[in-house]
Design an enzyme around this catalytic site. Structure first.
Site, PDB file in Angstrom:
ATOM      1  N   LYS A 197      -6.347  -7.702  -4.440  1.00  0.00           N
ATOM      2  CA  LYS A 197      -7.607  -8.876  -3.861  1.00  0.00           C
ATOM      3  C   LYS A 197      -7.521  -9.643  -5.520  1.00  0.00           C
ATOM      4  CE  LYS A 197     -10.002  -6.917  -0.466  1.00  0.00           C
ATOM      5  NZ  LYS A 197      -9.968  -5.076  -0.678  1.00  0.00           N
ATOM      6  N   THR A 254      -1.626   2.607  -7.988  1.00  0.00           N
ATOM      7  CA  THR A 254      -1.662   2.550  -7.304  1.00  0.00           C
ATOM      8  C   THR A 254      -1.549   3.345  -5.988  1.00  0.00           C
ATOM      9  OG1 THR A 254       0.253   0.977  -7.253  1.00  0.00           O
ATOM     10  CG2 THR A 254      -1.975   0.111  -8.046  1.00  0.00           C
ATOM     11  N   SER A 255      -0.905   2.808  -4.577  1.00  0.00           N
ATOM     12  CA  SER A 255       0.461   3.433  -3.716  1.00  0.00           C
ATOM     13  C   SER A 255       1.178   2.246  -3.764  1.00  0.00           C
ATOM     14  CB  SER A 255      -0.426   4.345  -2.622  1.00  0.00           C
ATOM     15  OG  SER A 255      -1.252   3.335  -2.132  1.00  0.00           O
ATOM     16  N   LYS A 305       3.822   8.022  -7.364  1.00  0.00           N
ATOM     17  CA  LYS A 305       5.029   8.822  -6.641  1.00  0.00           C
ATOM     18  C   LYS A 305       6.720   7.697  -6.642  1.00  0.00           C
ATOM     19  CE  LYS A 305       3.390  11.489  -4.686  1.00  0.00           C
ATOM     20  NZ  LYS A 305       1.506  11.856  -5.106  1.00  0.00           N
ATOM     21  N   VAL A 324       3.386  15.354  -9.694  1.00  0.00           N
ATOM     22  CA  VAL A 324       3.375  16.510  -9.076  1.00  0.00           C
ATOM     23  C   VAL A 324       2.201  17.635  -9.448  1.00  0.00           C
ATOM     24  CG1 VAL A 324       4.932  18.661  -9.279  1.00  0.00           C
ATOM     25  CG2 VAL A 324       6.055  15.970  -9.376  1.00  0.00           C
ATOM     26  N   ALA A 338      -1.192  16.455 -10.069  1.00  0.00           N
ATOM     27  CA  ALA A 338      -2.041  16.105 -10.976  1.00  0.00           C
ATOM     28  C   ALA A 338      -1.927  16.328 -12.254  1.00  0.00           C
ATOM     29  CB  ALA A 338      -3.373  16.254 -10.019  1.00  0.00           C
ATOM     30  N   GLY A 347     -13.285  14.288   2.161  1.00  0.00           N
ATOM     31  CA  GLY A 347     -12.722  13.761   1.193  1.00  0.00           C
ATOM     32  C   GLY A 347     -11.564  14.229   0.596  1.00  0.00           C
ATOM     33  N   ASP A 403       4.579  12.939   1.285  1.00  0.00           N
ATOM     34  CA  ASP A 403       4.283  13.265  -0.147  1.00  0.00           C
ATOM     35  C   ASP A 403       4.541  14.496  -0.813  1.00  0.00           C
ATOM     36  OD1 ASP A 403       2.416  11.985  -1.837  1.00  0.00           O
ATOM     37  OD2 ASP A 403       1.589  13.724  -1.749  1.00  0.00           O
ATOM     38  N   LYS A 443       7.627  15.172  -4.181  1.00  0.00           N
ATOM     39  CA  LYS A 443       7.454  15.541  -4.942  1.00  0.00           C
ATOM     40  C   LYS A 443       8.872  16.456  -5.646  1.00  0.00           C
ATOM     41  CE  LYS A 443       1.972  15.517  -4.532  1.00  0.00           C
ATOM     42  NZ  LYS A 443       1.029  16.191  -4.540  1.00  0.00           N
TER      43      LYS A 443
END
Ligand code: ADP
Ligand code: ASP
Ligand code: MG
Length: 797
Positions: A493, A538-539, A562, A592, A594, A647, A661, A665
């Site tokens: 934004k 971001t994704s 990724k 991959v 984290a 979460g 996802d 990887k």
């Protein structure tokens, strides 16, 4: 006792003169050498030119004396200084006489020029003496011509040290009074006025210091000592606290105007320390110059530069093995007093070049053509070429004598900056490496050398796209790191930009009130910022699609996303190709596992010649968690709901359950090994039952999922019967990439797995019988942000 010397820069206005008198009174009794008031010597040179060219110089003479008389008046002397008025009048008539002689002869002889130039120092020393007496000091004026004996090289006179020292000592029996001495000038045996060359007052101070064996010679100027580069070129040049006579001499010879090179000689012979101090900041310790210093880990102390020099280049096969050539060149040039600034000869002796001042080029050329006419005619020498518009840069430091590889390192720095080196010379003292560069390259070259040698690497300028969980954590981590400067933050934004660094304590508010997000504008600014690192947290595929463009434009990219690595193979290849052409880096450790070191480990294995046979892993923290918790006490769909509440899943849990996802990887790892395949080539077992419509809302999906709990229960029961557990495993065996839910037994490395743990197993040629296993917490914003930060820090040059 000390000798203090105040330069023209300290004597520009009546207020400054008054300030100098204060400084003198703090050291009374002492010896004080003064230069002409700032700018006066230049005006006197102009006057001689005026006179020689037949112009009327009287107005200029008048304004010069008006300036001095105004200073006298504004000093507000209480006493009536008849002596001073008389002295000034005498100096003025003498100047007028000399200018008249020049005007008549229509030429400025060196002798007359020196007589004229002495005016400035004689005026200032007289005025300052009066000011000191007025201040209550017991002070006397001393005309250095009465004591410093020189030869008759007008404009560049040599001092007869011993005789001068004797005269100074004889003249200075009473050390209880302060002497105010004219800098820059001396006299021949016949009493003719000579000068030592521009900036020569420093030298006068050193001569008096050595004669009187003073405790310290202080050169007072307008900067905090000798700086490690010319402050007019490098804005953050730093003071050199301690330097040797030799180093100071090398820097001064190569252009550091702050001290006149011969100044070091008398002080060096008598081991008298010289200190350079700032009239405007007397509290600053300035620079101390002595015989030796303790070497710190910096091999260089400073960089100097001489602008506007010319290079004469001799070239010819006939020079090889011929001795005496250089000697002849030097001799001829010396006859005409042409100063050689630098010499460089190629080992093959095929060419030799040397640097001189451009105004001497023509006469040098004529001389050399004459001297070498035989060699030129017979083609022993192909040509004598002249290149001008050049500058010399010297890097100076005692530490260079003991450190190998310095020249290479300096050339590397300049090479990276695309500075073309025209000639190179290293002084035999090894205290100095000099290069000749084109005039237009000199400032960038000095700045890059200065920042590499003295400022450490420049800060990285970070542009962050994405302010989700990872982005927020990353900004928090960066706020503790002084080397990183966040210049841009953008989400989908809004964006904020500030090249001096965004205030991280208030960035969230600034972002809220920031400008509309504009990815292209954001990227353009990153491209125009030096040392820029673009961070993709971001994704967004729109952001991932900018990776190649950023790298092409020298912006390093660090990504947790990724997408860039799992788009079409063509794009993947383009990024790699572009990376090869720039120094910008592309780093993606967080793709991959984290924060676990998966990518880096794989790259190291491959780089060191290992061959990958198989990669297997549990690579989704979310799915690990689900199958660890799933024991049939709670239905599978309830577990998913609960995990989402805590979460542990993507906002839409289908993004975890569909396996895409994880597929990305394993695709990234497979591509890392050199395999070429597309995401569609990865066989994926989705955990979303096929019959569930893809168009459902998240809550409807979770409701619908409950209808399929029996499928998951059944799989679990079957596994349990075999004493196995369920694991969602990705694998690559060199030919096929696959992601599926498997039942594994005790013997399998994935059997013992806890919480949101990731486990990656590399089976390679080297790690064959016992594969390499990397495991640990593999999900969550904090560890991902830390992995991203680790990659950012790798972008430092
Ligand atoms: P003064 O009139 O006091 O003799 P100068 O003008 O001769 O002063 O010398 C001081 C000036 O030298 C400074 O103002 C600075 O701009 C210039 N300078 C060039 N290189 C250096 C350096 N390496 N360190 C300090 N000053 C330098
Ligand atoms: N006044 C002389 C000059 O300007 C000498 C000096 O300042 O040291 O060159
Ligand atoms: Mg000076």
């Amino acid at each position: 006792m000390k000798i203090l010397k105040f330069g023209g820069t300290s004597l520009k206005t009546p207020e400054r003169v008054e300030h100098v008198v204060q400084l003198i009174s703090a050291e009374h009794p002492c010896g004080v050498v003064v230069s002409a008031f700032g700018g006066v010597t230049d005006q006197l040179i102009q006057l001689t030119d005026f006179a020689a060219s037949g112009n009327d110089y009287s107005t200029n003479v008048q304004s010069l004396f008006d300036r001095h008389n105004e200073t006298v008046n504004s000093l507000g002397f209480m006493s009536k200084w008849d002596y001073l008025t008389q002295a000034i009048t005498d100096i003025q008539s003498e100047l007028t006489e000399n200018l008249k002689a020049i005007a008549q002869a229509r030429i400025v002889t060196p002798k007359l020029k020196d007589a004229v130039l002495s005016t400035g120092e004689r005026l200032s020393a007289n005025i300052i003496t009066a000011a000191c007496v007025e201040h209550g000091l017991e002070a006397d004026f001393l005309d250095a011509r009465d004591v410093i004996l020189t030869d008759d090289h007008f404009g560049n006179a040599f001092v007869h040290y011993q005789e001068s020292y004797n005269r100074i000592r004889a003249n200075w029996r009473d050390r209880s009074r302060t002497r105010i001495i004219t800098g820059f000038i001396g006299a021949t045996e016949n009493g003719e006025t000579t000068t030592f060359g521009r900036s020569g007052s420093d030298y006068t101070a050193s001569i008096f210091g050595a004669a009187l064996n003073v405790e310290e010679i202080e050169i007072w100027t307008d900067v905090n000592g000798i700086l490690n580069a010319d402050p007019s070129v490098v804005s953050d040049a730093q003071t050199i606290p301690h330097i040797t006579y030799e180093e100071a001499m090398e820097l001064a010879h190569a252009g550091a105007k702050v001290i006149f090179p011969p100044t070091m000689i008398p002080a060096l012979y008598k081991s008298i320390p010289i200190r350079i101090k700032n009239t405007f900041h007397p509290e600053n310790p300035g620079t101390l110059i002595t015989q030796s210093r303790t070497l710190d880990d910096q091999y260089a102390v400073g960089i100097s530069s001489l602008y506007n020099i010319a290079l004469i280049r001799f070239q010819g096969a006939g020079m090889v093995g011929k001795y005496g050539m250089i000697g002849r060149v030097f001799e001829k040039l010396a006859e005409k007093k042409i100063n050689i600034i630098l010499v460089s000869q190629v080992f093959s002796e095929h060419s030799i070049c040397f640097a001189i001042k451009p105004d001497e080029v023509e006469s040098a050329k004529t001389l050399l053509h004459k001297e070498f006419s035989f060699e030129l005619e017979n083609r022993f020498i192909d040509s004598i070429q002249i290149e001008d518009n050049l500058s010399l840069i010297a890097v100076v430091g005692e530490g260079m004598r003991h450190t190998p590889g310095i020249a290479g390192q300096l050339f590397g720095i300049l090479g990276n900056e695309k500075v073309n080196l025209i000639a190179i010379a290293q002084g035999s003292s090894e205290r100095n490496i000099s290069f000749i560069v084109n005039e237009q390259d000199v400032k960038p070259a000095i700045r890059i050398l200065h920042s590499s040698l003295f400022s450490g690497p420049d800060k990285l300028n970070i542009f962050i796209a994405g302010t989700g969980l990872v982005g927020t954590d990353l900004i928090r981590l960066i706020s503790h790191n002084e080397k990183l400067n966040i210049c841009g933050i953008s989400n989908n934004k809004k964006m904020v930009l500030d090249k001096r660094g965004i205030n991280l304590a208030a960035y969230q508010d600034e972002l809220k009130n920031g400008q509309e997000a504009d990815l292209d504008a954001f990227i353009t600014i990153a491209k125009n910022t030096p040392n820029a690192v673009f961070v993709d947290v971001t994704s967004s595929s729109a952001v991932a699609e900018k990776t190649a463009e950023l790298i092409t434009n020298k912006v390093s990219v660090v990504t947790a996303s990724k997408l860039a690595n799992s788009m079409e193979q063509d794009y993947y290849d383009t990024i790699r190709e572009k990376s090869k052409t720039t120094t910008a880096q592309f780093l993606y450790e967080a793709n991959v596992g984290a924060g676990l070191p998966i990518i880096e480990t794989l790259q190291t294995l491959l780089k060191t010649g290992d061959t990958v046979i198989k990669i297997e892993g549990v690579m989704s923290g979310t799915l690990s968690y689900l199958f660890n918790e799933f024991d049939n006490s709670v239905p599978f769909s309830e577990l998913v709901k609960d995990a989402r509440k805590q979460g542990f899943t993507e906002p839409d849990p289908r993004d975890d359950l569909n396996g895409i996802d994880v597929a990305r990887k394993i695709l990234i790892l497979a591509r890392e090994t050199g395999a070429r395949l597309e995401l569609a080539d990865v066989t994926v077992e989705s955990l979303i039952p096929e019959d569930i419509s893809p168009d459902l809302s998240i809550s409807d999906f979770l409701e619908d999922l409950s209808k399929y709990n029996h499928l998951f229960s059944k799989k679990l029961e079957e596994a349990r019967k075999l004493e196995k557990v369920l694991r969602y495993i990705a694998s690559w065996d060199g030919g096929k990439a696959e992601v599926s839910l498997k039942a594994v037994g005790e013997e399998n490395p994935f059997f013992h797995q806890y919480g949101a743990e990731n486990i990656i197993v590399f089976t390679t040629k080297r790690y064959h019988d016992v594969p390499m296993v990397i495991k640990g917490h593999g999900a969550g914003a904090e560890v991902t942000a830390a992995a991203v930060l680790g990659n950012i820090l790798k972008c430092e040059k």
